[in-house]
Write an enzyme that holds these catalytic residues in place. Sequence first.
Site, PDB file in Angstrom:
ATOM      1  N   VAL A   1      23.182  98.429  81.521  1.00 54.93           N
ATOM      2  CA  VAL A   1      21.873  98.104  82.084  1.00 54.93           C
ATOM      3  C   VAL A   1      21.262  99.311  82.789  1.00 54.93           C
ATOM      4  O   VAL A   1      20.044  99.354  83.002  1.00 54.93           O
ATOM      5  CB  VAL A   1      21.941  96.911  83.059  1.00 54.93           C
ATOM      6  CG1 VAL A   1      22.356  95.648  82.335  1.00 54.93           C
ATOM      7  CG2 VAL A   1      22.864  97.210  84.231  1.00 54.93           C
TER       8      VAL A   1
ATOM      9  N   ASN B   1      21.472  89.757  86.139  1.00 56.09           N
ATOM     10  CA  ASN B   1      22.721  89.282  86.732  1.00 56.09           C
ATOM     11  C   ASN B   1      23.823  90.343  86.758  1.00 56.09           C
ATOM     12  O   ASN B   1      24.768  90.219  87.530  1.00 56.09           O
ATOM     13  CB  ASN B   1      23.207  88.057  85.945  1.00 56.09           C
ATOM     14  CG  ASN B   1      24.627  87.672  86.283  1.00 56.09           C
ATOM     15  OD1 ASN B   1      24.894  87.148  87.364  1.00 56.09           O
ATOM     16  ND2 ASN B   1      25.554  87.935  85.370  1.00 56.09           N
TER      17      ASN B   1
ATOM     18  N   SER C   1      22.475  88.439  96.694  1.00 58.80           N
ATOM     19  CA  SER C   1      23.720  88.032  97.352  1.00 58.80           C
ATOM     20  C   SER C   1      23.511  87.902  98.845  1.00 58.80           C
ATOM     21  O   SER C   1      22.612  88.527  99.425  1.00 58.80           O
ATOM     22  CB  SER C   1      24.807  89.078  97.073  1.00 58.80           C
ATOM     23  OG  SER C   1      25.926  88.905  97.908  1.00 58.80           O
TER      24      SER C   1
ATOM     25  N   TYR D   1      26.685  97.987  97.749  1.00 61.12           N
ATOM     26  CA  TYR D   1      26.378  96.672  97.176  1.00 61.12           C
ATOM     27  C   TYR D   1      25.322  95.955  98.018  1.00 61.12           C
ATOM     28  O   TYR D   1      24.371  95.376  97.476  1.00 61.12           O
ATOM     29  CB  TYR D   1      27.661  95.858  97.106  1.00 61.12           C
ATOM     30  CG  TYR D   1      27.531  94.500  96.472  1.00 61.12           C
ATOM     31  CD1 TYR D   1      27.504  94.351  95.083  1.00 61.12           C
ATOM     32  CD2 TYR D   1      27.453  93.345  97.254  1.00 61.12           C
ATOM     33  CE1 TYR D   1      27.399  93.096  94.500  1.00 61.12           C
ATOM     34  CE2 TYR D   1      27.355  92.098  96.680  1.00 61.12           C
ATOM     35  CZ  TYR D   1      27.318  91.974  95.311  1.00 61.12           C
ATOM     36  OH  TYR D   1      27.210  90.727  94.732  1.00 61.12           O
TER      37      TYR D   1
ATOM     38  N   ALA E   1      23.059  97.258 100.016  1.00 60.66           N
ATOM     39  CA  ALA E   1      21.766  97.924  99.865  1.00 60.66           C
ATOM     40  C   ALA E   1      21.115  97.567  98.538  1.00 60.66           C
ATOM     41  O   ALA E   1      19.902  97.310  98.464  1.00 60.66           O
ATOM     42  CB  ALA E   1      21.945  99.440  99.983  1.00 60.66           C
TER      43      ALA E   1
ATOM     44  N   LYS F   1      21.629  94.863  96.744  1.00 59.79           N
ATOM     45  CA  LYS F   1      21.220  93.454  96.727  1.00 59.79           C
ATOM     46  C   LYS F   1      20.003  93.214  97.615  1.00 59.79           C
ATOM     47  O   LYS F   1      19.186  92.338  97.335  1.00 59.79           O
ATOM     48  CB  LYS F   1      22.391  92.563  97.150  1.00 59.79           C
ATOM     49  CG  LYS F   1      23.471  92.440  96.080  1.00 59.79           C
ATOM     50  CD  LYS F   1      22.899  91.982  94.745  1.00 59.79           C
ATOM     51  CE  LYS F   1      23.961  91.650  93.732  1.00 59.79           C
ATOM     52  NZ  LYS F   1      23.370  91.278  92.408  1.00 59.79           N
TER      53      LYS F   1
END
Length: 257
Positions: free
Chosen positions: A64, A90, A148, A161, A163, A165
């Site tokens: 991605v 996702n 999240s 993670y 930052a 999200k």
Amino acid sequence: MKNLLSLKDRTILITGAGQGIGLAMSKLAIELGANVGGVDLNADGLNKAADELGSSFTPLIGSVSDQVFAQHAVAQLVERYDAIHGLVNNAGIIRPAMIEKMTSDQWQQVIDVHAAGSFYFTQAVGRHLIARAKAGEGAPGAIVNISSDSGRRGSIGQINYSAAKSAMFGMTMSAAREWAKYSIRVNAVCFGAVETQMTETIRNDERFRDQYLQQIPLSRFASPEEVSMPVLFLLSDSASYITGQILSVNGGYTIAV
């Protein structure tokens, strides 16, 4: 009476579809009548999913974080099904480290997958949806970004993670404002701890598990299947007047007005 949750004759692109929540969402979308284009870098997992889900599932193998791949994946899915009606961003990875020990590679890898990857697919699918809207092809579709609780509250050992999200919130609200004139809806879903490989440490270590469960009013972790349902709801006609929202699906771990 019309089934407002039906996704019959629609095509949904789901990233991170080779396992866990992405696979569960793919299964549910197909059960609701959709065709699914599943994106994943894990070729083995994605091909296994394709064998299980049959002709309604199209595997799209790639990263991605590759902008060119995102464009090709959208073009391939449009070529097969004529149109895309929904996107779920996702795909995700974790590279845990305390702030003072985190390397630039650990930081960038997570940002590239979660933030940049979601932007690339939002942009590629959005261009297609805008073209459909301008051509008068009905309500063009909807996008759901997976965020999240870490993006709301922070997470020890995962500043990268958290930052990334948090970035999903700004991306969701900005796209919702820009594309409302095309009737393109954009929302985000905030997950808590779901029973996947990414949460094995929290769930299997008694110290982490008990402390975490004490903060969840429903006192349990979620299954991939039950967190998939709100996502598919946001892609359906039942959510036709919902855009720019951040929905918490976390057993009450965060409760706010």
